[in-house]
Each structure stands twice: as C-alpha cells, then as structure tokens.
Design an enzyme around this catalytic site. Structure first.
Site, PDB file in Angstrom:
ATOM      1  N   ASN A  26      -6.423  -0.803  -1.311  1.00 47.10           N
ATOM      2  CA  ASN A  26      -5.272  -0.603  -1.739  1.00 47.10           C
ATOM      3  C   ASN A  26      -4.295  -1.819  -1.743  1.00 47.10           C
ATOM      4  OD1 ASN A  26      -4.771  -0.386   1.077  1.00 47.10           O
ATOM      5  ND2 ASN A  26      -4.603   1.817   0.964  1.00 47.10           N
ATOM      6  N   LYS A  49       0.272  -4.820   7.150  1.00 39.92           N
ATOM      7  CA  LYS A  49       0.619  -4.436   5.748  1.00 39.92           C
ATOM      8  C   LYS A  49       1.843  -5.023   5.537  1.00 39.92           C
ATOM      9  CE  LYS A  49       0.403  -0.705   3.025  1.00 39.92           C
ATOM     10  NZ  LYS A  49      -0.422   0.315   2.750  1.00 39.92           N
ATOM     11  N   TYR A  57      29.662 -13.205   8.975  1.00 31.99           N
ATOM     12  CA  TYR A  57      29.934 -12.009   9.603  1.00 31.99           C
ATOM     13  C   TYR A  57      31.714 -11.972   9.709  1.00 31.99           C
ATOM     14  CZ  TYR A  57      28.994  -8.957  13.428  1.00 31.99           C
ATOM     15  OH  TYR A  57      28.790  -7.773  14.157  1.00 31.99           O
TER      16      TYR A  57
HETATM   17  N1  LIG Z   1     -10.517   1.836   0.693  1.00 29.81           N
HETATM   18  C1  LIG Z   1      -9.112   2.111   0.632  1.00 29.81           C
HETATM   19  O1  LIG Z   1      -8.284   1.308   0.013  1.00 29.81           O
HETATM   20  C2  LIG Z   1      -8.889   3.303   1.476  1.00 29.81           C
HETATM   21  C3  LIG Z   1      -9.562   4.084   2.342  1.00 29.81           C
HETATM   22  N2  LIG Z   1      -9.265   4.858   2.969  1.00 29.81           N
HETATM   23  C4  LIG Z   1     -10.418   5.510   3.969  1.00 29.81           C
HETATM   24  O2  LIG Z   1     -10.626   6.974   3.437  1.00 29.81           O
HETATM   25  C5  LIG Z   1     -10.844   7.576   4.696  1.00 29.81           C
HETATM   26  C6  LIG Z   1      -9.759   8.921   4.708  1.00 29.81           C
HETATM   27  O3  LIG Z   1      -8.573   8.422   4.954  1.00 29.81           O
HETATM   28  P1  LIG Z   1      -7.403   9.552   4.744  1.00 29.81           P
HETATM   29  O4  LIG Z   1      -7.486  10.047   3.667  1.00 29.81           O
HETATM   30  O5  LIG Z   1      -6.125   8.747   5.015  1.00 29.81           O
HETATM   31  O6  LIG Z   1      -7.567  10.376   5.981  1.00 29.81           O
HETATM   32  P2  LIG Z   1      -7.279  12.057   6.389  1.00 29.81           P
HETATM   33  O7  LIG Z   1      -7.266  12.010   7.713  1.00 29.81           O
HETATM   34  O8  LIG Z   1      -6.042  12.435   5.595  1.00 29.81           O
HETATM   35  O9  LIG Z   1      -8.209  12.798   5.727  1.00 29.81           O
HETATM   36  C7  LIG Z   1      -9.749  12.655   5.895  1.00 29.81           C
HETATM   37  C8  LIG Z   1     -10.623  13.723   5.172  1.00 29.81           C
HETATM   38  O10 LIG Z   1     -11.895  13.407   5.365  1.00 29.81           O
HETATM   39  C9  LIG Z   1     -12.584  14.399   5.662  1.00 29.81           C
HETATM   40  N3  LIG Z   1     -13.866  14.048   6.410  1.00 29.81           N
HETATM   41  C10 LIG Z   1     -13.977  13.513   7.476  1.00 29.81           C
HETATM   42  N4  LIG Z   1     -15.169  13.106   7.955  1.00 29.81           N
HETATM   43  C11 LIG Z   1     -15.884  13.545   6.890  1.00 29.81           C
HETATM   44  C12 LIG Z   1     -17.462  13.915   6.630  1.00 29.81           C
HETATM   45  N5  LIG Z   1     -18.192  13.364   7.567  1.00 29.81           N
HETATM   46  N6  LIG Z   1     -17.831  14.257   5.367  1.00 29.81           N
HETATM   47  C13 LIG Z   1     -16.977  15.047   4.721  1.00 29.81           C
HETATM   48  N7  LIG Z   1     -15.618  14.872   4.827  1.00 29.81           N
HETATM   49  C14 LIG Z   1     -14.965  14.145   6.030  1.00 29.81           C
HETATM   50  C15 LIG Z   1     -11.660  15.327   6.587  1.00 29.81           C
HETATM   51  O11 LIG Z   1     -12.044  16.552   6.375  1.00 29.81           O
HETATM   52  P3  LIG Z   1     -11.663  18.060   6.581  1.00 29.81           P
HETATM   53  O12 LIG Z   1     -10.405  18.282   5.943  1.00 29.81           O
HETATM   54  O13 LIG Z   1     -12.472  18.920   6.906  1.00 29.81           O
HETATM   55  O14 LIG Z   1     -11.046  17.769   8.398  1.00 29.81           O
HETATM   56  C16 LIG Z   1     -10.223  14.900   5.919  1.00 29.81           C
HETATM   57  O15 LIG Z   1     -10.452  15.964   4.490  1.00 29.81           O
HETATM   58  C17 LIG Z   1     -10.782   6.765   5.940  1.00 29.81           C
HETATM   59  O16 LIG Z   1     -11.850   6.257   6.236  1.00 29.81           O
HETATM   60  C18 LIG Z   1      -9.902   5.744   5.312  1.00 29.81           C
HETATM   61  O17 LIG Z   1      -9.997   4.327   6.147  1.00 29.81           O
HETATM   62  C19 LIG Z   1      -8.118   5.408   2.994  1.00 29.81           C
HETATM   63  C20 LIG Z   1      -7.056   4.630   2.241  1.00 29.81           C
HETATM   64  C21 LIG Z   1      -7.404   3.573   1.451  1.00 29.81           C
HETATM   65  C1  LIG Z   2      -6.957   0.636   3.464  1.00 33.31           C
HETATM   66  C2  LIG Z   2      -6.168   1.782   3.995  1.00 33.31           C
HETATM   67  O1  LIG Z   2      -5.172   1.882   3.961  1.00 33.31           O
HETATM   68  C3  LIG Z   2      -6.977   2.482   5.130  1.00 33.31           C
HETATM   69  O2  LIG Z   2      -8.230   2.417   5.074  1.00 33.31           O
HETATM   70  O3  LIG Z   2      -6.352   3.389   5.651  1.00 33.31           O
HETATM   71 MG   LIG Z   3      -4.342   3.316   5.325  1.00 28.34          MG
END
Ligand SMILES: NC(=O)C1=CN([C@@H]2O[C@H](COP(=O)(O)OP(=O)(O)OC[C@H]3O[C@@H](n4cnc5c(N)ncnc54)[C@H](OP(=O)(O)O)[C@@H]3O)[C@@H](O)[C@H]2O)C=CC1
Ligand SMILES: CC(=O)C(=O)O
Ligand SMILES: [Mg+2]
Length: 760
Positions: free
Chosen positions: A327, A102, A47
């Site tokens: 991820n 995270k 410091y």
């Molecule tokens: N495995 C991994 O590493 C990761 C997984 N994910 C998962 O992916 C999913 C989405 O995350 P994220 O992109 O951040 O979320 P967002 O909120 O940005 O987007 C969600 C999208 O999913 C659509 N959606 C929701 N429910 C349905 C359904 N039943 N049928 C069709 N489309 C649907 C929504 O549609 P609309 O636009 O019409 O509202 C929207 O476009 C989550 O479950 C998250 O946990 C995310 C990041 C990493």
């Molecule tokens: C893994 C992740 O980032 C999610 O499901 O949102």
């Molecule tokens: Mg996430």
C-alpha cells in the site's frame, strides 16, 4: 544485476533492525519548525500577541485553517495494534514502530506531514470518540492495522462524523494496489474482469475491501469466492460469520480453499504465510494470476508457484520479489491528492482513479534511474505489472488523477484550477537528495564490488563492512587481525558476522611477496630499501590495502576513519598517484533542505591557482553528472565580477578564462559570492551571468575555505555531508574522516563501488 533476472535478496538482521530504530536518536522522525523563531519579533508573531490574528480569522471562517495552520498537510496515522502487519494483536504500544514508519513514508514519498497516534483500547466506541475529537488538527485520518470486523465499524462511523478523509489503509490502500496489479495481470493473460473466477483468502480488513473494489470494477459476485480460516464463505454458513463476510457469501459446492481454487483464474491472498500449497496452484486455470499479499511472508512464494505453474503471474507484498503489492504505492499519493483539494473524503472514484493511474504508469517506458534503483531492467510484462515504490513519476502522476476524481465527484473544498501548474508544483515538491543517495547505493549494489575496508580495528568500519556484506552490496574484505576483529564484532553485538566477512592481513595473504616487490619497485628511487618497503607493506594498513587494490584483489577501497586525511592520502600515495599534479581532486556533496551542492577542492589542493581551479571545476562537473545533475559551476569569492578588487578574487576570475580556452561543455561563472551563486534573487542583479540557474558546484579559493564551509554547514545547519569524494584518480578509492558514522562509511563505500570519482 543478477543474470537470472531475479532481484537479489538482502538479509536484514535483528541487530540491524534494532540499531536502525535506536540511532541516531530513538525512533524514526523529528518535528522541525518551518518559520523563523529567533528574535523577540518572531516570538511575538508566532505566539502571543500575533497568533491571536489567525485565531480570530479561523473562528470567523473555519476554512482558513487550511491557510494559517498545518492542518491541510497533516495526517494522523492511528492504530490500536490489533492486527499489526501479519503479526497479529500485539497491542497499541508495540504497533508504534509501524505507525512511525508509516508517518515517515508519507513524508518521504509525498511530502505529507504525518504523526502516529496509538490508542490503547479495543473498544470501537472509544476509538471513534477519540478520533472524532482530534478532527480539527488534521487534514486526513489514516487508520492502520486495526483488525476486522471492528475496523469496518470504526471507519464507517468516523466517515459519517468527520468532514475530512478517513481511510483505513489496510482495507482501501491494499485494495487499490491490488486492483492496479489486477488490471495489468488480466491484460497480460488476455482475460476480462467480468469473466474471471476469483478466489480471495482472508476475509479481514484487506480481504473484504479488495473484493469490494474488484467487484466495483466489474468482477461478478457469483464468480468470486471468499475464504477465511474456516474455509469457503458459502450461503448458509453460520460459523465465524459477520455481516461483512455474509455480503460476499455465494452459492457453491466448494467448502475448502483447495476446492475453491480448482479452475480459478485469480487468487488474491491477504491471510497468512503458507496458506496456499503448490497443489492448489496446480489446479488453477491457464495463465493464473496469484497475488500472495500476506506480510511479512506470502501465502506461497513465487518460486513455489512458478515451480508448478510456469504460466503464473505472481505478485507478493515483498520488495525482494518482482511485483510488490504494497500500500506504500497508494496512501502517500491518495492523501497528497486529497489534501491538495482540501477534500472532505476519499471516495471510491478517487480510489479507482488511483488504481488506473498506477496501472497505466506500469505500462509506460521506465526511466533508467528506476531500473538502476531496482537492480534490473523493468519493462511492462509478467514480472513488472505494478510500478516500483521508488519510481519518481508517482508523485506527479497519481495525485493529479486522485484530485481530479475528487473534484469531479464534489468532495473538493478547493478545486485545483491550474492542473498543469499543480503537476509542476508536485515535481518541485520532493526532496531530490534522497533520490541521489538512493541512486548511489543502487549503482553500488549493481556493481557487487569486493570492497576493501582498510581499518578493521575501528568498530564503525566493522559495522559498515557487515552491513555491506549482509545488505547484498558485495563482498566485504576487512584489513585487520582476526582475533581483534572477532572481539570487536562481539562487543558490537555482531559476533556471528565474523564468519561472513573476509579478514585479510599481511599474516594470511598469499600475495605478500608480490606486494613487497610492487612497493619496492615504486619507492626505490625515493630512498626506500627493500627492508623499508617490506615493513611498510606489512605494518601500514593503508599501504597494504592499496596494494591489494593495485593487484586486483579487491574492487574498491575505503579508509580514513582512524587517521587524518592528509596522512591517509600520503600513505595511499606510496602505491598510487594521488597528488594534485596527478589530477586528484576532493569533491564534497552537501545535502540539506532538499538541495544539493558539491564543493571542491576539499581534500587535495591546498592553495590552487587558476589552472588548478579549472581542473577542480572539471572534476566537480564530472561528479555532478555522475549524480544525475546538470552541472552549473560557480567560482566563489567575497567579491562579484571584479568588485572589490583583490588578488585572491582575481585568481577565481582567471579560472573562468582558463575554462573559456579549454572550451568545456558545462556552465561556469565567476567570481561571485555564495549568495549570488545560490539565490536567484541575488543572481538577478547580474543578468549577464552565464549560469542558467542556481549553481550546484561551488569551487572555493582554497582548502581551508572549503573545510570551513562544509563543517560550518554540517555543525550549524545539520547538513548531510557525503565526501570528500576522491576524484580524478584512476582507482576507486574513497577517504572518510575521523568523525564518519557507519552510514557515512557505507556511503563512501557505495561511491567507490559505483566508481563515481574515477576518471574514465
Ligand atoms: N501487501 C499489502 O500491502 C498488505 C498486506 N496485508 C496483509 O494481509 C494480511 C491480513 O491483514 P488484515 O486484513 O489487516 O488482517 P485482519 O486481522 O483484519 O484479517 C485477517 C483475515 O485473514 C484470515 N486468515 C488468517 N489466517 C488465515 C489462513 N491461514 N487461511 C485463511 N484465512 C486466514 C482471518 O480469518 P478469520 O476471519 O477466520 O479469523 C481474517 O479474515 C496480513 O498478513 C497483512 O500483513 C494487509 C494490508 C496490506
Ligand atoms: C503493508 C501493511 O499495511 C500490512 O501488511 O499491514
Ligand atoms: Mg497495515
């Protein structure tokens, strides 16, 4: 390992999840100082006035902030909680456990320091402004769980405004891992990315980024159909649209997900639980690729998909199924590589390099330790297309690929000149202790032992037993009274676990008479009559538990949390041979600051002579090998190689001569002081020493010095202590201490199950 090659599912309860976050302190991380801060001089340097010097240096040359501050190894994990996992918009504060998690993953997997910042606003401009202003603090910005379409606006604008990487992980982290998996899935199904028909469900943060990256890697626009809650995004659709969705609209007759999936080669899901039905999967093309990545529950489970299509290659976001697209395989290593070149950005080339490095790693031979940790054999194929998160090669394979791509595309402020040296530094960077503990637990899980927890009257033991059973480690057999166990479980908030664990006692055992007979036979020539033996077996839990083990009514035994070690050992000695003369030795593992040393004898020998010390060294070497270490033994004293001379030091030197005569197959040396044993600079003063590196097994002159050393390290330095591991005995028995925590007891149970201390 399960016979059908599917990983065993471990059930995590609400109580366990809450306790994990509550203890030992609320939350999941601490911040520790990396410089000394003890004296007035330290204070003057850290410091005022000393700190003024780097301040001026940075003011003159801003890039030196990477040299004089933590900026270059510090990432902000930022969220507003509008799309937390698949749970939806639960706000900034509720997102904090995810963001803290995270931050810890950054540290655990890539030694990146990260802190979480939750911003209480849904206004993109407010977020942009807040993040922009914190730019000087960080080497990178990781945006997380911010919903679409705001996340696109926020990320794009911040990329323009900031001179450090800005990376929305739900978009690009997911896209990178998805791309890595897709490269390998298509290889296995014999298809080319340019030819395949892809359907993506979920047009949010993750979905848009996945499709963009897949197209950058060769997928054709007209072959890709994107769907959201309203169905297919076709050209001309107006409902629920935005500019990011429009960019992927195609000319198609299909209007529903079901129609889109007919004949498709690939399904990518980042939408919501259960969005895909078995009928939709049934209509897909040959060898369909199905990545159901919604968290915490996939669009369709692998069981459901395989039931209708045995030829499907299936991945999910979950760790309890094969092929986890998560991820966590990407962000730690993308940022590690980017930070190490002081990058201005993480660009598409770096992402693609990461995806390719991951895909290639999955095709390589898998080290045994990874297979053990995962609980099944891993070989490139339909059930293993993506490396597992605990693969220790990730840290030195992926960041160099990312760094090189950054250097090739001109985003590096400081390119790496010696790539081979960089790879070596990455290998040395990771704390080996986490891997060691993980290995112990993985071996135990594989063994599926029936573990006898002798002290069912202690709430810590009960919690450990419940965690054992529910964590899928094997069966928990708890010695105690049913009503007492039930009451104590209720008090610990685990009332429903009473039905899951097995409570055993003299009152309900079918084998009591056999136990009495065994004990009487063993003790009759030590002055015990039958009545004494009966009372001992019925009333002493350590003896009763030992008898269970002796009769094969359990596979391992953990005890020692309620009584002193010496007493417990004596009681176990009623049933088993566990004296120094029988070859028993206690070895304690001390883990701290990325180092592990084993110390012995911490349990059995009070005042060992040279022969005993040689035995202790041999047992220490055995445990070290069991932990994956190459043993290097140091016999410790207060003198080095004969000076100053003392009777107490001489016996340590003699122990090396005993080992010379025994022609053992491990390195040993002594006598020496502890600094010479552990510090290479001090060791260099004795170039004749036979140790080729710092010692990892320390044999101390007596049990009191062992106890003092271990407890001092634990109390003063906060070292993690595992043990004493009872070794040299033929039975898997482990003895905890009265200060053991639930985690300590679980560690000891895992050591017993993995038979780490046992002589073959
Ligand atoms: N495995 C991994 O590493 C990761 C997984 N994910 C998962 O992916 C999913 C989405 O995350 P994220 O992109 O951040 O979320 P967002 O909120 O940005 O987007 C969600 C999208 O999913 C659509 N959606 C929701 N429910 C349905 C359904 N039943 N049928 C069709 N489309 C649907 C929504 O549609 P609309 O636009 O019409 O509202 C929207 O476009 C989550 O479950 C998250 O946990 C995310 C990041 C990493
Ligand atoms: C893994 C992740 O980032 C999610 O499901 O949102
Ligand atoms: Mg996430």
């Amino acid at each position: 390992m399960s016979d059908d090659n599917t990983p065993r599912k471990s059930r995590i309860t609400r109580e366990e999840a809450l306790a994990y976050h509550l203890e030992p302190r609320p939350g999941k991380y601490d911040i520790v100082a990396s410089t000394p801060m003890a004296t007035q001089r330290d204070l003057s340097l850290a410091y005022s006035p000393g700190v003024a010097v780097p301040v001026q240096a940075i003011a003159e040359r801003p890039e030196t902030a990477y040299d004089y501050t933590v900026k270059g190894n510090m990432v902000a994990v930022i969220s507003n909680g509008t799309s937390i996992l698949g749970l939806g918009n639960l706000g900034a504060l509720a997102s904090k456990p995810v963001m803290e998690g995270k931050a810890v993953l950054f540290k655990r997997f890539a030694d990146v320091n990260a802190i979480d910042i939750e911003l209480d606003t849904e206004d993109p401009d407010e977020i942009i402004n807040a993040v922009r202003l914190m730019g000087p603090t960080f080497g990178g910005i990781n945006l997380e769980d911010i919903k679409a379409p705001e996340c696109f606006i926020i990320e794009q604008r911040l990329k323009e405004l900031m001179d450090i990487p800005v990376f929305h992980d739900d978009q690009h982290g997911t896209a990178v891992i998805c791309a890595a998996g897709l490269i390998n899935a298509l290889e296995l199904s014999g298809k080319k990315i340019e030819d395949v028909r892809i359907v993506l469900n979920g047009a949010g943060a993750a979905g848009i980024a996945c499709l963009e990256l897949v197209k950058r890697m060769g997928a054709r626009h007209e072959n890709c159909i994107m769907c959201d809650t309203k169905g297919v995004i076709y050209q001309g659709r107006t409902e629920g649209m935005n500019q990011w969705k429009s960019a992927h609209a195609v000319v198609t007759e299909a209007r529903t997900l079901e129609e889109a999936m007919r004949g498709a080669d690939v399904f990518l899901g980042v939408s919501a639980k259960g969005a895909v039905t078995p009928e939709m999967v049934q209509g897909m093309a040959e060898n369909p690729v199905i990545f159901a990545m919604a968290n915490p529950d996939p669009e369709i489970t692998p069981e459901e998909a395989h039931a209708v299509r045995a030829d499907a290659i299936v991945a999910t976001g979950r760790s309890d199924y094969p092929n986890q697209v998560n991820n966590v395989l990407g962000f730690p290593y993308l940022f590690r590589g980017a930070l190490d070149i002081h990058a201005r950005a993480i660009n598409d080339e770096m992402k693609i390099a990461c995806a390719r490095a991951l895909a290639e790693l999955a095709r390589e031979d898998v080290p045994d330790e990874v297979a053990v940790a995962y609980g099944r054999k891993l070989q490139f194929g339909r059930d293993y297309i993506i490396p597992t998160p605990f693969d220790p090669r990730l840290i030195h394979v992926v960041p160099p690929a990312v760094a090189k791509a950054g250097m090739d595309t001109g985003v590096a402020r400081r390119p790496i000149i010696d790539m081979e040296g960089y790879v070596q530094s990455l290998k040395a960077r990771m704390d080996p202790t986490a891997a060691i503990l993980q290995g112990i637990h993985a071996r135990a899980r594989q063994a599926q032992a029936r573990m006898i927890f002798a002290e069912g009257d202690d709430p810590r033991v009960l919690r450990a037993a419940v965690a054992w059973q529910r964590g899928g480690m094997g069966q928990a057999l708890v010695v105690g009274r049913e009503s007492d166990v039930k009451d104590k479980l209720e008090a610990a908030g685990l009332g429903d676990a009473a039905r899951e664990i097995t409570v055993v006692n003299a009152g309900n055992s079918r084998y009591l008479e056999q136990y009495h007979e065994t004990l009487y036979t063993r003790l009759q020539r030590q002055g015990y009559d039958r009545e004494d033996a009966v009372k001992l077996a019925n009333r002493d839990r350590h003896v009763f538990a030992s008898l269970m083990l002796a009769h094969g009514h359990g596979d391992g035994l953990v005890t020692g949390t309620t009584r002193k070690n010496a007493h417990v050992l004596a009681q176990i000695g009623m049933v088993f041979d566990v004296t120094p003369a029988d070859g028993a030795v206690g070895i304690t593992a001390v883990l701290h600051n990325g180092r592990i040393v084993l110390m012995g004898d911490t349990l059995v020998h009070e005042w060992p002579e040279a022969e005993d010390l040689a035995d202790i060294a041999t047992r220490g070497a055995h445990v070290a090998r069991g932990l994956g270490l190459d043993p290097r033994i140091a016999f410790l004293s207060f003198s080095n190689f004969g000076y100053p001379i003392s009777e107490r030091a001489v016996k340590m030197a003699h122990a090396t001569e005993v080992l010379d005569a025994r022609k053992v197959d491990f390195e040993y040396e002594g006598e020496m002081t502890v600094d010479v044993a552990l510090n290479p600079t001090q060791a260099a003063k004795y170039p004749f020493s036979r140790l080729t590196g710092p010692a990892n097994v320390l044999v101390v002159p007596a049990r009191h010095s062992a106890s003092i050393s271990v407890k001092l390290l634990q109390e003063m330095a906060g070292a993690t202590v595992v043990g004493p591991i009872l070794t040299g005995v033929p039975q898997p028995i482990q003895i905890c201490s009265t200060s053991s925590t639930v985690s300590d007891i679980l560690n000891m149970a895992a050591i017993a199950a993995g038979r780490l201390g046992q002589v073959k």
